[in-house]
Design a protein around this motif. Sequence first.
Motif, PDB file in Angstrom:
ATOM      1  N   ALA A  40       0.090  48.173  50.037  1.00  0.00           N
ATOM      2  CA  ALA A  40      -0.974  49.114  50.391  1.00  0.00           C
ATOM      3  C   ALA A  40      -0.901  49.403  51.886  1.00  0.00           C
ATOM      4  CB  ALA A  40      -2.325  48.512  50.029  1.00  0.00           C
ATOM      5  N   PRO A  41      -1.459  50.521  52.320  1.00  0.00           N
ATOM      6  CA  PRO A  41      -1.417  50.869  53.748  1.00  0.00           C
ATOM      7  C   PRO A  41      -2.024  49.765  54.609  1.00  0.00           C
ATOM      8  CG  PRO A  41      -2.137  52.742  52.460  1.00  0.00           C
ATOM      9  CD  PRO A  41      -2.076  51.580  51.513  1.00  0.00           C
ATOM     10  N   GLY A  42      -1.289  49.360  55.635  1.00  0.00           N
ATOM     11  CA  GLY A  42      -1.776  48.350  56.551  1.00  0.00           C
ATOM     12  C   GLY A  42      -1.718  46.930  56.037  1.00  0.00           C
ATOM     13  N   LYS A  43      -1.137  46.742  54.858  1.00  0.00           N
ATOM     14  CA  LYS A  43      -1.064  45.400  54.283  1.00  0.00           C
ATOM     15  C   LYS A  43       0.376  45.007  54.027  1.00  0.00           C
ATOM     16  CE  LYS A  43      -5.601  45.440  52.047  1.00  0.00           C
ATOM     17  NZ  LYS A  43      -6.339  45.187  50.793  1.00  0.00           N
ATOM     18  N   GLU A  44       0.604  43.719  53.848  1.00  0.00           N
ATOM     19  CA  GLU A  44       1.937  43.233  53.540  1.00  0.00           C
ATOM     20  C   GLU A  44       2.255  43.482  52.066  1.00  0.00           C
ATOM     21  OE1 GLU A  44       2.234  39.580  56.792  1.00  0.00           O
ATOM     22  OE2 GLU A  44       2.328  39.166  54.646  1.00  0.00           O
ATOM     23  N   ARG A  45       3.560  43.520  51.790  1.00  0.00           N
ATOM     24  CA  ARG A  45       3.981  43.660  50.410  1.00  0.00           C
ATOM     25  C   ARG A  45       3.553  42.428  49.622  1.00  0.00           C
ATOM     26  NH1 ARG A  45       9.996  45.791  49.338  1.00  0.00           N
ATOM     27  NH2 ARG A  45       9.120  47.286  50.823  1.00  0.00           N
ATOM     28  N   GLU A  46       3.055  42.634  48.405  1.00  0.00           N
ATOM     29  CA  GLU A  46       2.583  41.513  47.612  1.00  0.00           C
ATOM     30  C   GLU A  46       3.163  41.554  46.196  1.00  0.00           C
ATOM     31  OE1 GLU A  46      -1.659  41.546  47.103  1.00  0.00           O
ATOM     32  OE2 GLU A  46      -1.662  43.434  46.004  1.00  0.00           O
ATOM     33  N   PHE A  47       3.269  40.382  45.630  1.00  0.00           N
ATOM     34  CA  PHE A  47       3.775  40.233  44.270  1.00  0.00           C
ATOM     35  C   PHE A  47       2.774  40.786  43.268  1.00  0.00           C
ATOM     36  CE2 PHE A  47       5.740  38.473  40.631  1.00  0.00           C
ATOM     37  CZ  PHE A  47       4.750  37.838  39.880  1.00  0.00           C
ATOM     38  N   VAL A  48       3.303  41.442  42.208  1.00  0.00           N
ATOM     39  CA  VAL A  48       2.463  41.956  41.135  1.00  0.00           C
ATOM     40  C   VAL A  48       2.813  41.277  39.814  1.00  0.00           C
ATOM     41  CG1 VAL A  48       1.819  43.992  39.801  1.00  0.00           C
ATOM     42  CG2 VAL A  48       2.182  44.189  42.281  1.00  0.00           C
ATOM     43  N   ALA A  49       4.085  41.388  39.414  1.00  0.00           N
ATOM     44  CA  ALA A  49       4.501  40.838  38.119  1.00  0.00           C
ATOM     45  C   ALA A  49       6.005  40.621  38.128  1.00  0.00           C
ATOM     46  CB  ALA A  49       4.116  41.772  36.982  1.00  0.00           C
ATOM     47  N   ALA A  50       6.471  39.689  37.301  1.00  0.00           N
ATOM     48  CA  ALA A  50       7.899  39.431  37.189  1.00  0.00           C
ATOM     49  C   ALA A  50       8.227  38.989  35.775  1.00  0.00           C
ATOM     50  CB  ALA A  50       8.345  38.368  38.189  1.00  0.00           C
ATOM     51  N   ILE A  51       9.478  39.226  35.386  1.00  0.00           N
ATOM     52  CA  ILE A  51       9.926  38.878  34.039  1.00  0.00           C
ATOM     53  C   ILE A  51      11.344  38.333  34.118  1.00  0.00           C
ATOM     54  CG2 ILE A  51      10.753  41.229  33.590  1.00  0.00           C
ATOM     55  CD1 ILE A  51       9.740  40.853  30.674  1.00  0.00           C
ATOM     56  N   SER A  52      11.597  37.289  33.356  1.00  0.00           N
ATOM     57  CA  SER A  52      12.929  36.719  33.325  1.00  0.00           C
ATOM     58  C   SER A  52      13.866  37.626  32.541  1.00  0.00           C
ATOM     59  CB  SER A  52      12.898  35.333  32.683  1.00  0.00           C
ATOM     60  OG  SER A  52      12.419  35.428  31.353  1.00  0.00           O
ATOM     61  N   TYR A  53      15.176  37.347  32.628  1.00  0.00           N
ATOM     62  CA  TYR A  53      16.125  38.210  31.933  1.00  0.00           C
ATOM     63  C   TYR A  53      15.861  38.234  30.431  1.00  0.00           C
ATOM     64  CZ  TYR A  53      20.279  40.022  29.765  1.00  0.00           C
ATOM     65  OH  TYR A  53      21.143  40.755  28.992  1.00  0.00           O
ATOM     66  N   SER A  54      15.555  37.100  29.857  1.00  0.00           N
ATOM     67  CA  SER A  54      15.314  37.042  28.413  1.00  0.00           C
ATOM     68  C   SER A  54      13.975  37.618  28.014  1.00  0.00           C
ATOM     69  CB  SER A  54      15.382  35.588  27.936  1.00  0.00           C
ATOM     70  OG  SER A  54      14.267  34.857  28.445  1.00  0.00           O
ATOM     71  N   GLY A  55      13.083  37.776  28.993  1.00  0.00           N
ATOM     72  CA  GLY A  55      11.729  38.224  28.685  1.00  0.00           C
ATOM     73  C   GLY A  55      10.814  37.091  28.282  1.00  0.00           C
ATOM     74  N   GLY A  56      11.351  35.878  28.242  1.00  0.00           N
ATOM     75  CA  GLY A  56      10.559  34.748  27.780  1.00  0.00           C
ATOM     76  C   GLY A  56       9.565  34.227  28.791  1.00  0.00           C
ATOM     77  N   THR A  57       9.784  34.529  30.057  1.00  0.00           N
ATOM     78  CA  THR A  57       8.868  34.110  31.119  1.00  0.00           C
ATOM     79  C   THR A  57       8.341  35.332  31.843  1.00  0.00           C
ATOM     80  OG1 THR A  57      10.075  32.039  31.467  1.00  0.00           O
ATOM     81  CG2 THR A  57       8.601  32.768  33.222  1.00  0.00           C
ATOM     82  N   ARG A  58       7.026  35.401  31.946  1.00  0.00           N
ATOM     83  CA  ARG A  58       6.378  36.498  32.671  1.00  0.00           C
ATOM     84  C   ARG A  58       5.339  35.892  33.598  1.00  0.00           C
ATOM     85  NH1 ARG A  58       5.907  41.325  28.139  1.00  0.00           N
ATOM     86  NH2 ARG A  58       7.513  40.484  26.744  1.00  0.00           N
TER      87      ARG A  58
END
Length: 124
Positions: A40-58
């Motif tokens: 967001a403007p004026g803020k640091e980049r932040e994590f939102v979501a991630a997924i493993s290659y298999s899709g088994g971990t989110r």
Amino acid sequence: QVQLVESGGGLVQVGDSLRLSCAASGRTFSGYGMGWFRQAPGKEREFVAAISYSGGTRNYADSVKGRFTISRDNAKNTVNLQMNDLKPEDTAVYYCAAARGSSASTTSYAYDYWGQGTQVTVSS
């Protein structure tokens, strides 16, 4: 080298939904964990979501749990972020990222490739 291109951003109202997509090209998508980050403007980049290659971990940031869903289609080399019940604080540039290795990392330094970003604006 992996090239990432995001799409699907836009201007929406509070409570609306958006679906972001990230298309990967170049080296094989195989074995890469994928993530979404935002800034967001004026803020640091932040994590939102991630997924493993298999899709088994989110993994999700607490601020989006229950509202956002990450998914991937390895046959199509795409990763998606379904965003529901959007809030003004979700307004940001959203970046797709790819990390060697199959884990769903929540830290930006784990990611090797980044897209250019797509703007999401939530108006109240």
